[in-house]
Enzyme design. Structure first.
Site, PDB file in Angstrom:
ATOM      1  N   SER A  24     -35.922  45.265  25.206  1.00 54.76           N
ATOM      2  CA  SER A  24     -37.117  45.011  25.995  1.00 54.76           C
ATOM      3  C   SER A  24     -37.166  45.993  27.166  1.00 54.76           C
ATOM      4  O   SER A  24     -37.194  47.199  26.947  1.00 54.76           O
ATOM      5  CB  SER A  24     -37.144  43.545  26.449  1.00 54.76           C
ATOM      6  OG  SER A  24     -38.421  43.174  26.879  1.00 54.76           O
ATOM      7  N   ASP A  79     -44.702  40.762  17.961  1.00 52.78           N
ATOM      8  CA  ASP A  79     -44.245  40.709  19.351  1.00 52.78           C
ATOM      9  C   ASP A  79     -45.452  40.773  20.290  1.00 52.78           C
ATOM     10  O   ASP A  79     -46.282  41.676  20.185  1.00 52.78           O
ATOM     11  CB  ASP A  79     -43.310  41.893  19.624  1.00 52.78           C
ATOM     12  CG  ASP A  79     -42.525  41.757  20.915  1.00 52.78           C
ATOM     13  OD1 ASP A  79     -42.958  40.993  21.794  1.00 52.78           O
ATOM     14  OD2 ASP A  79     -41.487  42.434  21.047  1.00 52.78           O
ATOM     15  N   HIS A 114     -40.883  38.657  19.659  1.00 51.04           N
ATOM     16  CA  HIS A 114     -40.055  39.394  20.604  1.00 51.04           C
ATOM     17  C   HIS A 114     -38.566  39.123  20.409  1.00 51.04           C
ATOM     18  O   HIS A 114     -37.737  40.011  20.622  1.00 51.04           O
ATOM     19  CB  HIS A 114     -40.468  39.018  22.031  1.00 51.04           C
ATOM     20  CG  HIS A 114     -39.929  39.929  23.081  1.00 51.04           C
ATOM     21  ND1 HIS A 114     -40.267  41.259  23.162  1.00 51.04           N
ATOM     22  CD2 HIS A 114     -39.060  39.709  24.107  1.00 51.04           C
ATOM     23  CE1 HIS A 114     -39.650  41.818  24.198  1.00 51.04           C
ATOM     24  NE2 HIS A 114     -38.908  40.894  24.779  1.00 51.04           N
TER      25      HIS A 114
END
Length: 683
Positions: free
Chosen positions: A538, A624, A658
């Site tokens: 991320s 995501d 995600h």
């Protein structure tokens, strides 16, 4: 497209001008998720990656079996007392998801439940395996029991896009009620009598901005809009104080917060503000007796704890004063005491403050560890439940006796296969950054590992999130093969207090990247590390892309998971999920040229050049909603087109979000895939 050769992304020039500068994006066409050509391209990337890693199949299976073999597949959590019940979750061998259960309470001590044998009086609340059905993805957004223990609110997501469907269950009859509400956000809170449930929904940019009130037994169309936040920088949340006296409506940006309270016994009443928002002031509220506890940073960089009268909540009187060396993180109120979680010198700590008597801090035995209060729903209690782990100690659950100050170990996660913590050792080192700042590094290895050793170096460094020293079953597959594992606690994270965070954001963001490179250099110069593979996800994936541009020669490989690597294009587009709220973290390049120039100077996608880059593995998910799939897709395409070295691989989960694949066996397979690739880079 043939899987023998890497896919070549076509170039379709897209240009935008900002502050007199032109942004050229050759691969902008990949942002169209609904274009069949995009899906074909992603599938071709997956096929190429599968082909390029086919030689790792045996190693991949070996690592998977190691993870599986060290895990007690049929297991259960330590029961937690709430009202008339003890609550716990358990897993069963061969099943992907957990099962939530409860048993009637009898006494203060947790019931002794034999592993693998559910008690006769067990009541199953939710079975994640039944809820998931045949779906390839399953996630829960909330599981909330009403204060009287009669009802359950739960929400599920079967796609990975973090849009949940909310349902309700009568726990006495076992019946799922007719009430059903689609499109809700995480969380939600019951009123005191369990007749009303509050929940939030998101706008088009995935920002929770509306709070609704749902009356049990009515249709979703009748739900009442209670609050709407129009400032696009602010998220809305709802909670209930541990005392169950107040509903807490919070609105917060990255740097500012505002709280409203409502008597939980009057859920149809009006929320009253604690103190109006003021830019840069953050605060949170809990309740005990005739006062509120307020944790805030008004004139206190590392936060201080104050009290306030219920009838005058905006008047704050200090209880625990600000300290430059201690970041107060959380304050939890109980009937007879309150508990403060803090950070000092890169480690977590817990302070207990009795209503009568002297405050004290709980001591822990290891030099580096992570400890925090967890699983304490009861307001009236003589014990404090703690979670504890280190890089060699598996996750452990303790009860802390407030009267005797005794730590009672309730459970330590079993690690099968003969794991002995004494066979491993952990260390704390300090690297020196370019500006002289000392940066902590947490290190673990198996005893007897020769130095220097191949090393996996992990980093994050954003949002004041701390990557605390913790245990990992999967990591043993590296350590037992002679790896060193290290975490670089770089600026931008929260390990060393609020200033540590401030010095790694906005126009100081590059400190995050140079700190990481300094940590890698220190590990080499201090004799710990030979080859270094870097890993982050991320915002930590942005770190990976940035250090690959900054010092590609330092790393033997790069693993970037759901990486935020197209920062400039994303932050320039306020229509994308989360962009506007991110301006407080990264800067607003639309309005401010200095922010534009600074972000452009480090964003990974914009700064790929013709140097030799290390082998790179990017992992992504099609659904995501936080870091959109096209960011790593475009980045890998540009690396292939511009850089030397590699190979540059992209693997996209076509039915996940995600967090990647949702089932535990699926997640173990994915981790085995990544670890086998890491091992392959150094052998």
């Amino acid at each position: 497209m043939s899987s023998d050769m890497p896919p070549v992304a076509k170039k379709v020039v897209s240009e935008r001008t900002h502050h007199g500068d032109t942004v050229v994006d050759d691969y902008a066409w990949l942002t169209n998720k609904d274009d069949p050509e995009t899906i074909v391209y992603l599938e071709a990337e997956n096929a190429y990656t599968e082909k390029a890693t086919a030689h790792l199949a045996e190693l991949r299976e070996a690592v998977f079996q190691e993870i599986k073999g060290r895990t007690l597949e049929t297991d259960l959590s330590v029961p937690t007392r709430k009202g008339a019940w003890w609550y716990y979750s358990r897993t069963e061998e061969g099943k992907q998801y957990g099962i939530q259960c409860r048993v009637p309470a009898a006494g203060e001590d947790p019931p002794l439940i034999k592993e693998g044998t559910p008690p006769a009086d067990e009541r199953v609340i939710l079975d994640g395996n039944e809820l998931a059905g045949d779906s390839e993805f399953f996630s829960m957004g909330t599981s909330a029991i009403s204060p009287d223990g009669r009802r359950l609110a739960y929400s599920t997501d079967l796609k990975g896009d973090e849009r949940f469907t909310l349902r309700f269950k009568d726990l006495e009859s076992g019946e799922t009620l007719a009430d059903e509400i689609p499109g809700v956000f995480y969380g939600g809170t019951w009123s005191a009598d369990g007749s009303v449930f509050f929940y939030t929904v998101v706008d088009e940019t995935w920002r929770p901005y509306r709070l609704f009130r749902h009356e049990i037994g009515t249709s979703a169309e009748q739900d009442v809009l209670v609050f709407e936040e129009n400032d696009e920088r602010f998220w809305v949340g709802i909670g209930l104080t541990r005392s169950e006296r107040f509903l807490v409506l919070s609105a917060g940006s990255k740097i500012t917060s505002e709280v409203r309270l409502l008597d939980a016994a009057d859920p149809r009443g009006e929320f009253k503000i604690v103190r109006p928002r003021r830019t840069g002031v953050e605060y949170d509220v809990d309740h005990t007796g005739d006062r509120l506890l307020v944790l805030h940073n008004d004139g206190a960089e590392n936060f201080e704890l104050a009290s306030a009268p219920i009838d005058d909540p905006g008047t704050w009187t200090p209880l625990i004063a600000h300290r430059e060396d201690t970041r107060l993180v959380d304050a939890s109120a109980f009937e007879s005491h309150f508990v403060v979680a803090f950070r000092r010198e890169g480690l977590t700590g817990i302070r207990v403050v009795p209503n009568e008597g002297e405050a004290y801090e709980i001591a822990f035995p290891e030099p580096i560890y992570t400890a925090f209060p967890a699983g304490n729903p009861e307001f009236r209690t003589k014990r404090l439940r703690l979670s504890y782990t280190s890089m060699v100690t598996p996750p452990s659950v303790y009860d802390y006796e407030l009267a005797t100050h005794e730590l009672i170990l309730l459970k330590r996660r079993p690690v099968l296969g003969g794991y002995e913590p004494s066979d491993y050792e952990q260390f704390r080192e300090w690297a020196t950054a370019e500006d002289g700042t000392r940066v902590p590094i947490s290190i673990v290895r198996k005893k007897g590992t020769a130095k220097p050793a191949p090393t996996l170096l992990y980093g994050y460094g954003s949002y004041e999130s701390a990557i605390d020293p913790g245990f990992s079953v999967a990591r043993l597959s590296l350590l037992d093969r002679g790896f060193v594992f290290a975490v670089a606690h770089v600026r931008g994270g929260g390990e060393m207090g609020r200033r540590w965070y401030d010095e790694g954001k906005l126009l100081k963001k590059k400190n995050t990247f140079t700190d990481f490179v300094a940590c890698a250099r220190h590990l080499r110069e201090a004799g710990w590390s030979a080859e270094i593979v870097a890993r982050g996800g991320s915002a930590g994936g942005l770190l990976m892309g940035a250090v690959a541009n900054l010092a590609p020669e330092m790393f033997t490989g790069i693993v970037a998971e759901v990486p935020f690597v197209d920062a400039l294009n994303t932050i320039l587009d306020p229509s994308l999920p989360l962009t506007v709220i991110e301006w407080d973290e990264w800067g607003n390049p639309l309005e401010h040229k200095d922010a534009y120039d600074y972000i452009k100077s480090y964003t990974p996608y914009e700064n790929v050049d013709g140097r030799h880059y290390p082998p790179t593995l990017a992992l992504s998910s099609l659904n995501d909603t936080r870091v959109l799939y096209h960011e790593p897709t475009k980045w890998i395409a540009r690396l292939r087109d511009t850089a030397k070295g590699g190979p540059f691989l992209l693997k996209t989960e076509m039915g996940a979000g995600h967090g990647g694949r949702s089932g535990r066996y699926d997640a173990w397979h994915e981790e085995a895939f990544t670890l086998s690739w890491i091992i392959d880079q150094v052998r």
